[in-house]
Design a protein around this motif. Structure first.
Motif, PDB file in Angstrom:
ATOM      1  N   ALA A  67       0.865  -1.173   0.000  1.00 37.85           N
ATOM      2  CA  ALA A  67       0.000   0.000   0.000  1.00 37.85           C
ATOM      3  C   ALA A  67       0.909   1.233   0.000  1.00 37.85           C
ATOM      4  O   ALA A  67       2.107   1.117   0.286  1.00 37.85           O
ATOM      5  N   GLY A 100      -0.250   4.984   3.850  1.00 42.23           N
ATOM      6  CA  GLY A 100      -1.515   4.288   4.078  1.00 42.23           C
ATOM      7  C   GLY A 100      -2.670   5.024   3.430  1.00 42.23           C
ATOM      8  O   GLY A 100      -2.492   5.797   2.491  1.00 42.23           O
ATOM      9  N   ASP A 111      -6.620   5.271   1.609  1.00 38.44           N
ATOM     10  CA  ASP A 111      -7.413   4.538   0.632  1.00 38.44           C
ATOM     11  C   ASP A 111      -6.563   4.241  -0.597  1.00 38.44           C
ATOM     12  O   ASP A 111      -5.811   5.091  -1.055  1.00 38.44           O
ATOM     13  N   VAL A 112      -6.713   3.032  -1.136  1.00 38.08           N
ATOM     14  CA  VAL A 112      -5.947   2.708  -2.333  1.00 38.08           C
ATOM     15  C   VAL A 112      -6.884   2.263  -3.449  1.00 38.08           C
ATOM     16  O   VAL A 112      -7.970   1.741  -3.206  1.00 38.08           O
ATOM     17  N   LEU A 113      -6.395   2.479  -4.642  1.00 44.07           N
ATOM     18  CA  LEU A 113      -7.139   2.082  -5.826  1.00 44.07           C
ATOM     19  C   LEU A 113      -6.491   0.834  -6.407  1.00 44.07           C
ATOM     20  O   LEU A 113      -5.273   0.784  -6.591  1.00 44.07           O
ATOM     21  N   ALA A 173     -11.261  -1.277  -8.105  1.00 43.84           N
ATOM     22  CA  ALA A 173     -11.792  -1.541  -6.776  1.00 43.84           C
ATOM     23  C   ALA A 173     -10.989  -0.708  -5.792  1.00 43.84           C
ATOM     24  O   ALA A 173      -9.895  -0.226  -6.116  1.00 43.84           O
ATOM     25  N   SER A 174     -11.528  -0.548  -4.622  1.00 42.56           N
ATOM     26  CA  SER A 174     -10.790   0.252  -3.644  1.00 42.56           C
ATOM     27  C   SER A 174     -10.733  -0.469  -2.320  1.00 42.56           C
ATOM     28  O   SER A 174     -11.641  -1.223  -1.969  1.00 42.56           O
ATOM     29  N   ARG A 186     -10.189   0.698   1.557  1.00 46.78           N
ATOM     30  CA  ARG A 186     -10.141   1.974   2.270  1.00 46.78           C
ATOM     31  C   ARG A 186      -9.433   1.830   3.604  1.00 46.78           C
ATOM     32  O   ARG A 186      -9.517   0.789   4.258  1.00 46.78           O
ATOM     33  N   VAL A 215     -13.042  -6.434  -0.573  1.00 46.25           N
ATOM     34  CA  VAL A 215     -13.941  -6.149  -1.682  1.00 46.25           C
ATOM     35  C   VAL A 215     -13.888  -7.335  -2.640  1.00 46.25           C
ATOM     36  O   VAL A 215     -12.824  -7.867  -2.928  1.00 46.25           O
TER      37      VAL A 215
END
Lengths: 444, 565
Positions: B456, B460, B462-464, B522-523, B525, B558
C-alpha cells in the motif's frame, strides 16, 4: 497455489471522488483466450484433473484436500492404535484366552494374518504401555490385570509362528464370504478374486495363481482351477481342541480326549477341504470364461464335425448320384436293347412273313402258269418237278432276291412271261454258280 | 492409454522408463525422490542396442562393444522405427549395424539370434520388446520386486501409431504402460519435483539434445501446469554429428602419418574410430583434453592422438551453431523473445557438452537460468532427467485405476482455454508512473487463481486497485543507458535485474509491460501504514473473472465479478 507472491511496488492512492457500489466497478471482460493442451503430468495436473472431474472450484478443492490431508496426518501419528478398544473386550477374563481374538486385542484387526512380526511387536508394546497393571494401580484403579494378561497371551500366540498358524487357521474373521450366485453376476472377478485372495493364505505353495480377469488365457484359467482343486493347505484345527486334562488325572480319560481331539481335527480338516472344493465348484459354475472356452472348443469341434459330416454327406450324395446315373444308363440301355430286340423280332417276322408271302407268290406264279404245262392240267410229276425246282431256287436265293423275284412275278398271269422270269432267274443263278447247269430244268 | 487391466493399483511396482533412440534409462522413486537405476553393467545410461552372439543376447554397453566385431547381428537406433512404415524411416544410423529391411511395409531386421540355424527376421516391435524386457529385468533386480508398470517418455512428435506401437512393445514385454508423457515435460517435472523448487509461473525452453536427434520445446509452466507452446525437431545437429566431426579429425590425423590408408573406408576401422571418437567426445565434456588411442585402427597400425577442447569446439562449430539456430527458431516460433524465457533446461547426452551450454548462456539474458552441468552446479544429470520425470509421474499415478488415468488424461480434461494476455494491477513505479504488475501470466491455463500482495502507499489510506490486461513488447534502446523501470520481482525477474547490467555498446533490449484494456477498479479503504494489500484474481474456464482484494490481515475486503465475454 494459495501462496501469494509479494510485489514491492506500491498501489496508487484512491483519487478523490472515486466511488462505486460496494467499492467495485467492473469495466470490461477478459478479451481473448486460446485453446491449448496442458501436459497431463505432475502433481498440479492431478489437482487440475481432480477439480475438472469433480467440478470443484479452487476453494472447494482446497477445503476437501485440506480435510483429507488432516485425516491422513492423524492416521500416521497413531496408525498402530487407530482401532478403538471395545469395552467388552477390555472386560475379558484372561482364562478365556482361547476364545479371544488376538488381533483385536492387539489392535491389529485390519491386518490379521498379514500383520508382520514387527507390527505385532510394536502393537504389543503400545498396549503394554497403556494397560500395564502398575499404571492402573498408580492411577488408583483396582488392580485388575486381566486384560493385560490377555495382551500377553495374544502376543505369545502371535509371536510364535506355530501357534500363530494354528490361530490363523481358525481365524474366521479373516475369511471373505463367497458371493452368492446373484451377487457374483456383477463384478464376478472382483468378488471372487477377494475370496481366493483370502483363501490363498492357507496355501503351502506360494505364490498362488489368482482368478485373473475376463482376458485371462485358457492356460491361466486352467492353471488356476487345477491349483485350487489340488489345493495344498496348511490349515489345521488344533486350536479348537478340547483341553486335555493334566497327567495326574485319569490316564484313560486323557487318552480318550486325545483320540477325540484327533478325530475332530481330521473331521474339521475334511470339512474344510469339502468347503474349499465347493467354493471352487461354485466359482467354476459361475465363471463365464469356462463357458466361453467350452463354446469356443465346441465351436471348433462342431466346425470339424460339420465339415466331416458335410464331406460324408457329399460323398454319399455323389455315390448315390453316380449309382442313379449308372442305373439310369443301364435301364436305358436295357430298354433300348429291348425295343431293338422287339424291332428286330418284328422285322424278322415281317421279313419271314414277306418271305412266306413271296414264296407263296413264287409258288402261286408257277401255279398261275399252270406249272408250265402246255395245255391241259399239268401232270402230277410235272407239278412235283416244278414245285421241287421252285423250292430249290427258293432255297438258293436270299429273301431279298425272293422279294425281287416275287415283285417280278407279281401280277404276271401269262404263263410264258412267268416262265420267262423263272428261266431268267435260273439262268442268273446258274451264272452265279449257285445252280448247276441242268438243274431246275422245269423252270429254265 | 493402457488397455491392459492386468495389474491392480495396489500390486503395482512402477518405474519411469526413458526409451531413447541412442540411450535409455530407468528410474524408480525411493521416498518420493527419483533414483536412476544402474543395470547389471553399472550403467545408468544404457545404450539402446541389442546384439546376438552365438544365440546369446546382449544389451547396453556389452552390445555396443559388438558393433566392432559383430555388427550384422547388432541392432541400433531402432526406437524411432517403431510404428513407422519402411518408406518413412531414416536408416542412416543403422548403416554400421544390422540393416533395416522392408517386410510388408514395416521395418524388420535379419539377425542370427539363435546359436544354430537360419538367421531370423525380427520386427522392430519384437526387438523393442526384447530390449524393454531386459530393462525391466534390470529394474526388477534392483528393486527386488517384479516391475509391473511404467511411465514411458516419448518425443512430442510421436504420432498415435508410434505411441500405440510403443505401448504394444512394452505390453509384449509384460510391462503395463500407465501413461506416455512427453519428453520435455518429463524433464521439467524432474526439476520441479526437487524439494527446493517453488511453484512459479515461468517459461522454459527444454533442449533435448540426443544422439541422433535434437528436440527443442518451449514450455509454459504456470502454477505447476505445463503447456507446450512450440516444438522443433532436428536430425542434423545431434551427438552423432559431433562424433562424425571427431572421426573426420582423427581420420585425417591418421592419414597424415599413414598415407593412402583411410580408416573410414573399412567397416571395422570405422566402427573402432566411431567408438573411440564418442569416448573422446565424452572426455572433452569433462576435461579440456582427451586422448584417442586405438590398437590396430586400420591395416594393423596402432594410432594414438590427443585433442583439446578448443580444437574440438572449433571443428564442431557448425553443429553447435545449428543447435543455437534451432533454439532461437523455436522461441520465435512460440511467438516469444529470448527475454521471455526464464529457464533453459538441457537434457539428453549431448547436453553435457560445455560449449553448447555456454552458447545458450550467451543467447539468453543473464537472468535466464541455464540448467546444464557446466553452467549450474545444482543441475541434474541431463541424461537422467527424462527417466526421473517419468518415475516421479509413475509414483504419482500408480495408485489410480487405469480407467481413472485414462479419464484424467483425456482431451476433455487436458484441453483448456489459456488466457492470451496477462492480467495484473497497476502499481506506481519509483518515478511515480503507472506500471503494470502481472498477476496472471499470459498462456496460463484456465481455470486459474493467483494471489499477490502489493504494498500500500507508504502513508496508508485509501488505495485504488485497477485490474488491467497487459502485454509485453521488446524495447530496443541504443547504447545510452536508461534507468530501468522496476520490474515486478516475481514474474519477470529478467527485467528487474537489468539495471545491474553493464552498459554495453551494443543495443540494449528489454522487456516492457504495456498496459492494455482496463478490466475493473476496486478500492480498499483505510489501509494502515506499511501494510500490504492482497489481490486475488480468479479466472474461470469461461473467462469470467472474480477479483478479491483486502488488506493483508484485515477483515472483509472487496469482491467483484466480471462476466464472461
Amino acid at each position: 497455489m494459495a501462496s501469494a507472491t509479494v510485489v514491492s511496488r506500491p498501489l496508487p492512492t484512491l483519487t478523490e471522488g472515486w466511488s462505486a457500489e460496494k467499492d467495485f466497478k467492473p469495466v470490461a471482460s477478459v478479451t481473448a483466450s486460446t485453446k491449448r493442451t496442458i501436459e497431463p503430468i505432475g502433481p498440479h495436473f492431478l489437482a487440475h484433473a481432480r477439480r475438472a472431474r469433480h467440478k470443484r472450484t479452487f476453494s472447494e478443492d482446497d477445503r476437501i484436500e485440506a480435510q483429507n490431508a488432516a485425516k491422513k496426518i492423524e492416521k500416521d501419528e497413531d496408525s498402530d492404535e487407530s482401532e478403538a478398544e471395545d469395552p467388552m473386550m477390555l472386560q475379558r477374563e484372561a482364562k478365556d484366552w482361547k476364545s479371544q481374538d488376538h488381533y483385536q486385542v492387539l489392535g491389529l484387526s485390519k491386518y490379521r494374518w498379514k500383520a508382520t512380526e514387527d507390527q505385532i511387536k510394536r502393537a504389543h508394546r503400545k498396549k503394554v504401555l497403556k494397560h500395564h497393571p502398575d499404571k492402573k494401580a498408580a492411577s488408583g484403579a483396582t488392580e485388575d490385570d486381566n486384560f493385560f494378561k490377555c495382551i500377553q497371551k495374544a502376543t505369545d500366540v502371535l509371536l510364535d509362528p506355530v501357534k500363530r498358524r494354528q490361530f490363523d487357521s481358525v481365524d474366521e474373521k479373516a475369511d471373505v464370504e463367497p458371493p452368492s450366485k446373484k451377487e457374483a453376476t456383477k463384478d464376478f472377478y472382483k468378488k471372487w478374486g477377494r475370496v481366493f485372495k483370502s483363501e490363498s493364505r492357507f496355501s503351502r505353495v506360494q505364490p498362488v495363481p489368482q482368478l485373473g480377469n475376463d482376458e485371462s488365457t485358457k492356460e491361466d484359467v486352467d492353471t488356476f482351477y487345477n491349483f485350487w482343486y489340488n489345493f495344498d493347505s496348511w490349515r489345521s484345527f488344533e486350536y479348537l481342541d478340547e483341553d486335555v486334562p493334566d497327567d495326574n488325572e485319569n490316564r484313560d480319560q486323557k487318552r480318550h480326549m486325545e483320540r477325540k481331539n484327533t478325530n475332530s481335527r481330521k473331521k474339521k480338516k475334511a470339512e474344510d477341504n469339502t468347503r474349499l472344493r465347493k467354493l471352487v465348484d461354485d466359482c467354476l459354475a459361475g465363471d463365464e470364461r469356462i463357458k466361453r472356452f467350452k463354446q469356443e472348443a465346441n465351436a471348433a469341434k462342431n466346425k470339424k464335425k460339420f465339415e466331416k459330416e458335410a464331406a460324408e454327406k457329399k460323398a454319399k450324395e455323389d455315390a448315390r448320384l453316380k449309382k442313379e446315373a449308372e442305373e439310369k444308363a443301364a435301364k436305358e440301355a436295357e430298354e433300348k436293347a429291348k425295343t431293338e430286340r422287339e424291332a428286330n423280332k418284328k422285322a424278322k417276322e415281317a421279313a419271314k412273313n414277306a418271305v412266306k408271302k413271296n414264296k407263296r407268290v413264287l409258288k402261286g406264279s408257277v401255279k398261275d402258269a399252270n406249272y408250265f404245262a402246255s395245255g391241259g392240267d399239268a401232270s402230277a410229276a410235272q407239278i412235283d418237278a416244278v414245285l421241287g425246282d421252285v423250292e430249290i431256287v427258293q432255297g438258293k436265293i436270299d429273301p431279298d432276291e425272293i422279294a425281287a423275284l416275287a415283285g417280278k412275278l407279281n401280277g404276271l398271269k401269262v404263263a410264258d412271261e412267268i416262265k420267262g422270269v423263272w428261266s431268267e432267274e435260273v439262268k442268273r443263278l446258274v451264272g452265279a454258280g449257285k445252280l448247276k447247269d441242268g438243274d431246275c430244268k422245269s423252270l429254265a | 492409454m493402457a488397455e491392459n487391466k492386468g495389474v491392480a493399483p495396489d500390486e503395482r511396482t512402477v518405474i519411469g522408463l526413458s526409451f531413447g533412440n541412442s540411450y535409455s534409462s530407468i528410474a524408480c522413486t525411493v521416498d518420493d525422490a527419483a533414483v536412476v537405476i544402474a543395470n547389471e553393467d553399472g550403467d545408468r545410461q544404457i545404450p539402446t542396442i541389442l546384439s546376438y552372439v552365438d544365440g546369446e543376447e546382449y544389451t547396453g554397453g556389452q552390445a555396443k562393444a559388438f558393433l566392432i566385431r559383430n555388427p550384422k547381428n547388432t541392432v541400433v537406433s531402432f526406437r524411432d522405427f517403431l510404428g513407422q512404415d519402411f518408406k518413412s524411416i531414416d536408416p542412416t544410423h543403422c548403416h554400421a549395424a544390422a540393416h533395416a529391411q522392408d517386410v510388408d511395409g514395416g521395418v524388420s531386421f535379419t539377425i542370427q539370434d539363435k546359436a544354430e540355424g537360419e538367421p531370423s527376421t525380427v520386427s522392430v516391435s519384437e526387438i523393442s520388446t526384447r530390449y524393454i524386457r531386459r530393462l525391466v529385468q534390470s529394474a526388477s533386480d534392483y528393486i527386488g520386486k517384479k516391475v509391473t508398470s511404467a511411465v514411458l517418455t516419448v518425443p512430442t512428435n510421436f504420432n498415435d501409431k508410434q505411441k500405440d506401437a510403443l505401448v504394444k512393445a512394452a505390453r509384449d514385454a509384460d510391462l503395463e504402460v500407465l501413461q506416455l508423457v512427453n519428453e520435455p515435460v518429463a524433464a521439467v517435472l524432474a526439476y520441479d519435483a526437487r524439494p527446493e523448487a517453488k511453484v512459479e509461473d515461468k517459461t522454459i525452453v527444454v533442449a533435448d539434445l540426443g544422439g541422433t536427434r535434437s528436440d527443442v520445446a518451449v514450455v509454459a509452466s504456470r502454477g505447476g501446469l505445463y503447456t507446450i507452446l512450440a516444438t522443433a525437431h532436428d536430425y542434423e545437429f545431434a551427438g552423432a554429428h559431433l562424433d562424425k566431426v571427431l572421426m573426420d579429425h582423427f581420420a585425417k590425423e591418421f592419414m597424415k602419418k599413414n598415407k593412402d590408408v583411410d580408416p573410414r573406408e573399412n567397416a571395422r576401422s570405422l566402427a573402432k574410430l566411431k567408438a573411440e571418437s564418442e569416448a573422446a567426445k565424452k572426455a572433452l565434456s569433462i576435461g579440456t583434453n582427451a586422448s584417442f588411442s586405438v590398437e590396430s585402427l586400420a591395416e594393423g597400425i596402432d594410432f594414438q592422438s590427443t585433442v583439446n577442447r578448443l580444437r574440438y569446439e572449433m571443428i564442431a562449430r557448425k553443429v553447435f551453431e545449428g543447435i543455437n539456430r534451432l533454439v532461437e527458431g523455436v522461441v520465435k516460433q512460440a511467438g516469444l523473445d529470448v527475454l521471455d524465457i526464464d529457464e533453459v533446461i538441457m537434457t539428453g547426452g549431448t547436453s553435457h557438452t560445455p560449449r553448447i551450454a555456454a552458447n545458450f548462456r550467451s543467447i539468453f539474458p543473464e537472468t535466464t537460468v541455464v540448467q546444464a552441468p557446466s553452467t549450474s552446479s545444482t543441475s541434474i544429470n541431463p541424461s537422467e532427467l527424462l527417466s526421473r520425470g517419468a518415475a516421479l509421474q509413475a509414483s504419482l499415478i500408480q495408485e489410480y485405476e487405469t480407467e481413472d488415468i485414462d479419464q484424467s488424461t483425456h482431451a476433455a480434461v487436458t484441453t483448456v482455454p489459456h488466457v492470451t494476455n496477462a492480467i495484473g494491477v497497476i502499481t506506481l513505479s519509483e518515478a511515480g508512473e503507472e506500471a503494470f504488475t502481472p498477476i496472471i501470466a499470459p498462456e496460463t491455463a484456465l481455470p486459474a487463481r493467483r494471489t499477490v500482495h502489493v504494498e500500500a502507499p507508504k502513508e496508508g489510506g485509501d488505495v485504488l486497485i485497477k485490474v488491467v490486461e497487459g502485454n509485453t513488447h521488446i524495447k530496443v534502446t541504443k547504447p545510452e543507458p536508461k534507468p530501468k523501470e522496476n520490474g515486478a520481482k516475481d514474474e519477470d525477474e529478467d527485467d528487474s535485474d537489468f539495471d545491474s547490467e553493464e552498459d554495453e555498446e551494443e543495443e540494449h533490449r528489454e522487456k516492457i509491460w504495456k498496459i492494455g484494456t482496463a478490466l475493473a477498479e476496486a478500492s480498499v479503504r483505510g489501509t494502515k501504514k506499511g501494510s500490504k494489500v492482497e489481490v486475488t484474481v480468479q479466472v474461470a474456464a469461461d473467462l469470467a473473472v472474480t477479483i478479491t482484494t483486502r488488506e493483508v490481515g484485515g477483515k472483509g475486503g472487496v469482491r467483484g465479478n466480471l462476466k464472461a465475454p
